[in-house]
Scaffold this active site. Structure first.
Site, short mmCIF file in Angstrom:
data_model
loop_
_atom_site.label_atom_id
_atom_site.label_comp_id
_atom_site.label_asym_id
_atom_site.label_seq_id
_atom_site.Cartn_x
_atom_site.Cartn_y
_atom_site.Cartn_z
N ASP A 136 0.83 -1.20 0.00
CA ASP A 136 0.00 0.00 0.00
C ASP A 136 0.86 1.25 0.00
O ASP A 136 0.45 2.29 -0.53
CB ASP A 136 -0.93 -0.01 1.20
CG ASP A 136 -1.90 -1.20 1.16
OD1 ASP A 136 -2.63 -1.32 0.16
OD2 ASP A 136 -1.89 -2.01 2.10
N GLY A 193 -5.86 -5.17 2.32
CA GLY A 193 -6.77 -6.28 2.08
C GLY A 193 -6.97 -7.17 3.30
O GLY A 193 -7.55 -8.25 3.19
N LYS A 197 1.44 -2.53 4.55
CA LYS A 197 0.63 -3.53 3.90
C LYS A 197 -0.59 -3.82 4.78
O LYS A 197 -0.61 -3.46 5.94
CB LYS A 197 1.42 -4.81 3.65
CG LYS A 197 2.55 -4.63 2.63
CD LYS A 197 3.41 -5.87 2.46
CE LYS A 197 2.62 -7.12 2.21
NZ LYS A 197 1.70 -6.99 1.04
N GLY A 198 -1.60 -4.45 4.20
CA GLY A 198 -2.75 -4.85 4.97
C GLY A 198 -4.05 -4.20 4.55
O GLY A 198 -5.07 -4.35 5.24
N GLU A 203 0.65 -12.44 5.48
CA GLU A 203 1.67 -11.87 4.59
C GLU A 203 2.99 -11.72 5.33
O GLU A 203 4.06 -12.04 4.80
CB GLU A 203 1.20 -10.52 4.06
CG GLU A 203 0.05 -10.61 3.07
CD GLU A 203 -0.55 -9.28 2.70
OE1 GLU A 203 -1.30 -9.22 1.71
OE2 GLU A 203 -0.30 -8.28 3.41
#
Length: 223
Positions: A88, A101, A98-99, A107
């Site tokens: 992201d 989603g 990240k994250g 991950e």
């Protein structure tokens, strides 16, 4: 090129990078999200050249299986050469957020096991300072309010991501309005809050290679 074209370009670049390095015994870690989905679709053309994959989410596992790629439980895998995933946000040190989603915990686990973490992203994800994208935190449900109060003490604005459950059955709190000048320090502080599973900062284990999609082509950036 539009943003989707850039995502496809970096996905192809990742396939081009790993394909010559795969063996019949290779298992590839695969991330979650729209850019990772492009990677899966392109990787499928090489499915006979490697053994299978480890998925960072149920959605990724399903997409891999639809392409005829065998999905392995990470506990049964002794060696993971590559992990390929989007982000992201990324800074110049390949530290990531990240994250988006809600797959950040799995991950992060797959990234920790992989020898080489390849991040694939379009140029809109590259920033000088992380934090414009809200930082996700995976939280045990009963700790939601406690974790939110602790996040406020750290200077962030916690927002519960309503209606979202992770594949692990937990909740997501997104931290808004926080400029992250020291990602590794904040990653540690957040993970020390009781009730936090993990957070979406990938600073202690950043990407090794960033394939960045730009209007001038895909740029390869390494640490």
């Amino acid at each position: 090129m539009n943003q989707d074209d850039l995502k496809k370009a970096v996905a192809q670049a990742a396939v081009d990078y790993i394909a010559p390095r795969l063996t019949r015994h290779s298992i590839v870690g695969v991330g979650t999200g729209s850019t990772a989905n492009h990677f899966i679709d392109l990787l499928a053309k090489h499915r006979d050249d490697f053994q299978g994959a480890v998925a960072s989410s149920e959605a990724t596992a399903q997409r891999l299986q639809q392409h005829g790629i065998e999905v392995f439980d990470l506990n049964s895998v002794a060696d993971l050469e590559f992990y390929v995933d989007g982000a992201d946000e990324t800074n110049a040190y390949l530290e990531l957020i990240k994250g988006g989603g809600a797959a950040l915990t799995r991950e992060k686990i797959v990234a920790a096991v992989a020898k080489t973490f390849i991040c694939i992203a379009d140029e809109s994800k590259q920033v000088d300072v992380l934090g414009a994208f809200p930082l996700p935190v995976e939280v045990i449900p009963m700790a939601r309010s406690h974790v939110g109060r602790e996040i406020v003490k750290l200077g962030g604005d916690p927002v519960y991501r309503d209606g979202v459950r992770t594949d692990n059955g937990n909740l997501i709190i997104d931290i808004h309005n926080m400029s992250i000048s020291n990602p590794a320090e904040l990653e540690t502080k957040l993970n020390q809050i009781v009730g936090v599973v993990t957070n979406g900062l990938f600073a202690h284990r950043p990407a090794d290679i960033l394939l960045l999609g730009t209007q001038d082509g895909v740029k390869t950036i390494t640490r």
